[in-house]
Design a protein around this motif. Structure first.
Motif, PDB file in Angstrom:
ATOM      1  N   GLU A 110      81.144 -22.529 -18.546  1.00  0.00           N
ATOM      2  CA  GLU A 110      80.885 -21.096 -17.383  1.00  0.00           C
ATOM      3  C   GLU A 110      81.962 -20.491 -16.882  1.00  0.00           C
ATOM      4  OE1 GLU A 110      79.001 -19.058 -14.805  1.00  0.00           O
ATOM      5  OE2 GLU A 110      77.958 -20.265 -16.370  1.00  0.00           O
ATOM      6  N   MET A 111      81.515 -19.150 -16.830  1.00  0.00           N
ATOM      7  CA  MET A 111      82.561 -18.227 -16.214  1.00  0.00           C
ATOM      8  C   MET A 111      82.915 -18.262 -14.969  1.00  0.00           C
ATOM      9  SD  MET A 111      84.734 -15.761 -17.088  1.00  0.00           S
ATOM     10  CE  MET A 111      85.182 -14.216 -16.581  1.00  0.00           C
ATOM     11  N   GLU A 112      81.635 -18.590 -14.084  1.00  0.00           N
ATOM     12  CA  GLU A 112      81.859 -18.636 -12.630  1.00  0.00           C
ATOM     13  C   GLU A 112      82.121 -19.883 -12.300  1.00  0.00           C
ATOM     14  OE1 GLU A 112      81.135 -15.978 -11.063  1.00  0.00           O
ATOM     15  OE2 GLU A 112      80.311 -14.621 -12.700  1.00  0.00           O
ATOM     16  N   ALA A 113      82.704 -19.946 -10.750  1.00  0.00           N
ATOM     17  CA  ALA A 113      83.080 -20.994 -10.090  1.00  0.00           C
ATOM     18  C   ALA A 113      82.084 -22.267  -9.942  1.00  0.00           C
ATOM     19  CB  ALA A 113      83.905 -20.632  -8.938  1.00  0.00           C
ATOM     20  N   VAL A 114      80.710 -21.887 -10.044  1.00  0.00           N
ATOM     21  CA  VAL A 114      79.833 -22.659  -9.706  1.00  0.00           C
ATOM     22  C   VAL A 114      78.794 -22.829 -10.892  1.00  0.00           C
ATOM     23  CG1 VAL A 114      80.118 -22.777  -7.369  1.00  0.00           C
ATOM     24  CG2 VAL A 114      78.538 -21.235  -8.097  1.00  0.00           C
ATOM     25  N   LEU A 115      77.976 -23.660 -11.181  1.00  0.00           N
ATOM     26  CA  LEU A 115      76.661 -23.649 -11.989  1.00  0.00           C
ATOM     27  C   LEU A 115      75.850 -23.031 -11.277  1.00  0.00           C
ATOM     28  CD1 LEU A 115      76.952 -27.309 -13.775  1.00  0.00           C
ATOM     29  CD2 LEU A 115      77.891 -25.218 -14.434  1.00  0.00           C
ATOM     30  N   GLY A 116      74.614 -22.490 -12.063  1.00  0.00           N
ATOM     31  CA  GLY A 116      73.245 -21.905 -11.414  1.00  0.00           C
ATOM     32  C   GLY A 116      72.935 -20.701 -11.784  1.00  0.00           C
ATOM     33  N   GLY A 117      73.599 -19.791 -12.451  1.00  0.00           N
ATOM     34  CA  GLY A 117      73.454 -18.586 -12.938  1.00  0.00           C
ATOM     35  C   GLY A 117      72.777 -17.840 -11.684  1.00  0.00           C
ATOM     36  N   HIS A 118      71.331 -17.429 -11.855  1.00  0.00           N
ATOM     37  CA  HIS A 118      70.954 -16.520 -10.677  1.00  0.00           C
ATOM     38  C   HIS A 118      70.305 -17.277  -9.532  1.00  0.00           C
ATOM     39  CE1 HIS A 118      70.050 -13.093 -13.763  1.00  0.00           C
ATOM     40  NE2 HIS A 118      71.387 -13.163 -13.577  1.00  0.00           N
ATOM     41  N   ASN A 142      46.531 -21.147  -7.163  1.00  0.00           N
ATOM     42  CA  ASN A 142      46.510 -22.497  -6.759  1.00  0.00           C
ATOM     43  C   ASN A 142      47.431 -23.130  -6.107  1.00  0.00           C
ATOM     44  OD1 ASN A 142      44.488 -22.744  -8.545  1.00  0.00           O
ATOM     45  ND2 ASN A 142      45.510 -23.149 -10.449  1.00  0.00           N
ATOM     46  N   ASN A 143      48.650 -22.228  -5.468  1.00  0.00           N
ATOM     47  CA  ASN A 143      49.506 -22.565  -4.661  1.00  0.00           C
ATOM     48  C   ASN A 143      50.200 -23.946  -5.184  1.00  0.00           C
ATOM     49  OD1 ASN A 143      51.302 -22.365  -2.094  1.00  0.00           O
ATOM     50  ND2 ASN A 143      49.741 -23.693  -0.985  1.00  0.00           N
ATOM     51  N   THR A 144      50.722 -23.817  -6.221  1.00  0.00           N
ATOM     52  CA  THR A 144      51.504 -24.929  -6.810  1.00  0.00           C
ATOM     53  C   THR A 144      53.110 -24.540  -7.046  1.00  0.00           C
ATOM     54  OG1 THR A 144      50.783 -24.130  -9.027  1.00  0.00           O
ATOM     55  CG2 THR A 144      49.453 -25.746  -7.990  1.00  0.00           C
ATOM     56  N   PHE A 145      53.645 -23.668  -6.752  1.00  0.00           N
ATOM     57  CA  PHE A 145      54.963 -23.474  -6.769  1.00  0.00           C
ATOM     58  C   PHE A 145      55.487 -24.360  -5.697  1.00  0.00           C
ATOM     59  CE2 PHE A 145      53.456 -19.060  -7.434  1.00  0.00           C
ATOM     60  CZ  PHE A 145      54.066 -18.760  -8.653  1.00  0.00           C
ATOM     61  N   PHE A 146      56.942 -24.643  -5.992  1.00  0.00           N
ATOM     62  CA  PHE A 146      57.591 -25.786  -5.251  1.00  0.00           C
ATOM     63  C   PHE A 146      59.086 -25.317  -5.074  1.00  0.00           C
ATOM     64  CE2 PHE A 146      58.128 -27.242  -9.433  1.00  0.00           C
ATOM     65  CZ  PHE A 146      59.622 -27.700  -9.400  1.00  0.00           C
ATOM     66  N   ASP A 147      59.472 -26.256  -4.108  1.00  0.00           N
ATOM     67  CA  ASP A 147      60.922 -25.874  -3.604  1.00  0.00           C
ATOM     68  C   ASP A 147      61.557 -27.365  -3.283  1.00  0.00           C
ATOM     69  OD1 ASP A 147      61.448 -22.830  -3.655  1.00  0.00           O
ATOM     70  OD2 ASP A 147      60.068 -23.108  -1.944  1.00  0.00           O
ATOM     71  N   PRO A 148      62.866 -27.449  -3.349  1.00  0.00           N
ATOM     72  CA  PRO A 148      63.659 -28.676  -2.948  1.00  0.00           C
ATOM     73  C   PRO A 148      63.608 -28.722  -1.492  1.00  0.00           C
ATOM     74  CG  PRO A 148      65.172 -27.066  -3.624  1.00  0.00           C
ATOM     75  CD  PRO A 148      63.837 -26.279  -3.827  1.00  0.00           C
ATOM     76  N   VAL A 149      63.813 -29.998  -1.187  1.00  0.00           N
ATOM     77  CA  VAL A 149      63.956 -30.194   0.293  1.00  0.00           C
ATOM     78  C   VAL A 149      65.480 -30.874   0.393  1.00  0.00           C
ATOM     79  CG1 VAL A 149      63.314 -31.777   2.182  1.00  0.00           C
ATOM     80  CG2 VAL A 149      61.598 -31.018   0.691  1.00  0.00           C
ATOM     81  N   PRO A 150      66.241 -30.221   1.269  1.00  0.00           N
ATOM     82  CA  PRO A 150      66.061 -29.160   2.154  1.00  0.00           C
ATOM     83  C   PRO A 150      65.897 -27.853   1.032  1.00  0.00           C
ATOM     84  CG  PRO A 150      68.447 -29.491   2.306  1.00  0.00           C
ATOM     85  CD  PRO A 150      67.603 -30.542   1.618  1.00  0.00           C
ATOM     86  N   PHE A 151      65.473 -26.573   1.731  1.00  0.00           N
ATOM     87  CA  PHE A 151      65.301 -25.321   1.179  1.00  0.00           C
ATOM     88  C   PHE A 151      66.722 -24.596   0.600  1.00  0.00           C
ATOM     89  CE2 PHE A 151      63.452 -20.740   1.305  1.00  0.00           C
ATOM     90  CZ  PHE A 151      63.175 -20.819  -0.177  1.00  0.00           C
ATOM     91  N   ASN A 152      67.248 -25.540  -0.282  1.00  0.00           N
ATOM     92  CA  ASN A 152      68.598 -24.944  -0.764  1.00  0.00           C
ATOM     93  C   ASN A 152      68.480 -25.028  -2.153  1.00  0.00           C
ATOM     94  OD1 ASN A 152      71.319 -24.543  -1.709  1.00  0.00           O
ATOM     95  ND2 ASN A 152      72.034 -25.528   0.158  1.00  0.00           N
ATOM     96  N   ASN A 153      68.310 -24.067  -3.256  1.00  0.00           N
ATOM     97  CA  ASN A 153      68.060 -23.935  -4.480  1.00  0.00           C
ATOM     98  C   ASN A 153      69.353 -24.466  -5.326  1.00  0.00           C
ATOM     99  OD1 ASN A 153      65.434 -23.741  -4.810  1.00  0.00           O
ATOM    100  ND2 ASN A 153      65.445 -21.651  -4.344  1.00  0.00           N
ATOM    101  N   SER A 154      70.455 -24.275  -4.317  1.00  0.00           N
ATOM    102  CA  SER A 154      71.902 -24.567  -5.232  1.00  0.00           C
ATOM    103  C   SER A 154      72.186 -26.194  -5.268  1.00  0.00           C
ATOM    104  CB  SER A 154      72.987 -23.755  -4.301  1.00  0.00           C
ATOM    105  OG  SER A 154      72.927 -22.416  -4.501  1.00  0.00           O
ATOM    106  N   GLY A 171      71.473 -23.451 -19.493  1.00  0.00           N
ATOM    107  CA  GLY A 171      72.730 -24.259 -20.061  1.00  0.00           C
ATOM    108  C   GLY A 171      72.843 -25.489 -19.386  1.00  0.00           C
ATOM    109  N   THR A 172      72.539 -25.435 -18.154  1.00  0.00           N
ATOM    110  CA  THR A 172      72.658 -26.697 -17.380  1.00  0.00           C
ATOM    111  C   THR A 172      71.763 -27.853 -17.777  1.00  0.00           C
ATOM    112  OG1 THR A 172      73.610 -25.475 -15.431  1.00  0.00           O
ATOM    113  CG2 THR A 172      72.877 -27.683 -14.834  1.00  0.00           C
TER     114      THR A 172
END
Length: 480
Positions: free
Chosen positions: A68-76, A232-244, A49-50
């Motif tokens: 959105e029903m919750e107080a923040v976006l992001g779902g899971h 292939n080790n191609t998964f990635f994450d944001p910097v800093p490691f905070n997915n919210s 949705g976002t």
């Protein structure tokens, strides 16, 4: 629900009557309601949705309202912040697949990226009934055996990519479905000697390699893109490691085009337009939303969407889902050392009754904190899930193998928990052959309503975004 003045237009009497005639919504004590006029109303502010709201507004130039029903976006996507250190701890989505435009979505918000953040730990097997360590309960296969099995699995499933990625638009009907996709997955594993990949499929997708479910159900969430990421080790994450961070930035970016803590309480849908009464669950404030299209980005169960007035065609499809109780949580405890994870394993000779829930305790990089994925065959509340976790920690302590660290008193607390209970595919092979997938996709555009999210495609954020990219042009056809 807070709606800016720029959204609210006071129409003439004739225009207002037109809107009410379209909606056929009974409005009594709240009449007259402020009216929001938009191109696309989006129900659900999780990953799909976002993403859809940003793309529709910025790339297609359409007016949107994201509900959105919750107080923040992001779902899971869930992040706990240590109040003492300020360190972020992800206890929902952990990483992202480098698939199609996933990285570009982060780059849109100027969020730096890094290779997947991994934390190694030693896993200890424990009897959940006694708290005692179970020696040699599980002996993992050698790494080269795991990799060989994954590579073989990958070669087997790649030919199905056109049927399943990023969605099931091209999925075949009836006898045209590849026979291996309909095999019980345990039989598929035995047929191709894939048993050595058991540890990876369990950790990465949470699935049991011995499941009797059709192979299709496993491949849809442990498909070629996921296996490529691992090999292939191609998964990635944001910097800093905070997915919210991504969803916080998106919420600020969308501004008044997002309404949080809000839900639909009345609705009317047709090919001529959509009318919704949206209520802020905290204040009780209601707003009438008039939209040209509705995009449902939340779980399409009969209960969740009852307010939309589902017809028989929709009910026939949505009644075939299965349901599961799942919570994800953060445990703070002084019983388990850092760099240690706990797997609860019932010994083969145990006479204890099977518990209705199961979970593992995974160290995820933050001192004293552990990540839990809790599942149950019963419909447990959040409070009941927390109580079950703490009861298991008491058993762990009483077993004597995990004395308190740095203290004489045991301390365990669930400091954060999120309900990830969901509807999932659970159709029989006969239902799949009878055209379930085709019936599901026939709902796209039905009564002016379109759908995206993890039930419509392989359920990983990167793939959900790619699938959403295939839905939006179809949704916009004929939209002025």
């Amino acid at each position: 629900m807070s709606v800016s003045k720029s959204w609210i237009w006071r129409s003439s009497l004739s225009t207002l009557l037109t809107v009410l005639a379209l909606s056929r919504v009974v409005i009594t004590e709240n009449y007259p309601l402020p009216i929001v006029n938009t191109d696309v109303a989006i129900l659900g502010g999780g990953a799909s949705g976002t993403y859809a709201a940003v793309r529709l507004r910025e790339d297609y130039g359409k007016k949107v309202l994201l509900i959105e029903m919750e107080a923040v976006l992001g779902g899971h996507v869930n992040t706990y912040t240590d109040p003492e250190t300020g360190e972020a701890f992800n206890y929902g989505v952990q990483s992202y697949i480098d698939y199609e435009g996933a990285k570009e979505f982060f780059e849109r918000f100027e969020i730096p990226l890094q290779p997947n953040v991994l934390f190694s730990s030693t896993t200890v097997d424990v009897d959940p009934n006694t708290g005692n360590i179970v020696p040699n309960a599980t002996v993992p296969p050698p790494l080269n055996g795991v990799i060989a099995a994954l590579e073989k699995y990958y070669d087997l499933i790649v030919p199905w990519n056109d049927l399943m990625l990023p969605g099931y638009w091209n999925f075949p009907p009836g006898d045209q479905i590849p026979a291996d996709l309909l095999l019980p997955f345990s039989d598929f594993v035995a047929k191709y000697d894939l048993g050595d990949m058991a540890p990876i499929i369990s950790v990465v997708s949470g699935q049991d390699i011995n499941t009797p479910n059709p192979t299709l159900f496993v491949v849809k969430n442990f498909g070629a893109t996921v296996v490529e990421g691992f090999l292939n080790n191609t998964f990635f994450d944001p910097v800093p490691f905070n997915n919210s961070l991504l969803y916080g930035d998106a919420e600020r970016f969308l501004g008044d085009d997002v309404v949080l803590t809000s839900t639909i309480v009345e609705a009317n849908r047709s090919y001529n337009g959509i009318s919704l009464v949206v209520e802020d669950v905290q204040t009780g404030t209601r707003t009438l939303v008039s939209a040209k299209r509705l995009l449902v980005a939340s779980q399409p169960s009969i209960n969740n969407l009852a307010v939309l007035g589902l017809d028989e065609q929709e009910k026939a499809v949505f009644s075939t889902w299965s349901y599961g109780t799942v919570y994800t949580a953060v445990l703070k405890t002084n019983l388990i050392p850092d760099n240690t994870s706990v797997s609860f394993v019932t010994p083969a000779n145990s006479t204890s009754a099977q518990k209705p829930y199961s979970f593992g305790i995974t160290w995820n990089g933050a001192p004293g904190y552990f990540w839990i994925i809790f599942s149950s065959t019963e419909d447990l509340s959040e409070t009941e899930a927390k109580e079950a976790i703490i009861a298991e920690m008491n058993t762990l302590y009483n077993g004597g193998s995990f004395p308190p660290i740095g203290s004489s008193a045991p301390s365990s607390e669930v400091v954060a928990i999120s309900n990830h209970s969901s509807v999932v595919w659970g159709q029989s092979v006969e239902q799949l052959k009878a055209g379930f997938v085709q019936d599901l996709y026939a709902l796209q555009g039905h009564k002016g309503t379109w759908y995206t999210g993890g039930l419509w495609c392989p359920d990983y954020s990167s793939n959900v975004w790619a699938f959403t990219d295939t839905v939006l042009p179809k949704l916009l056809e004929g939209l002025d």
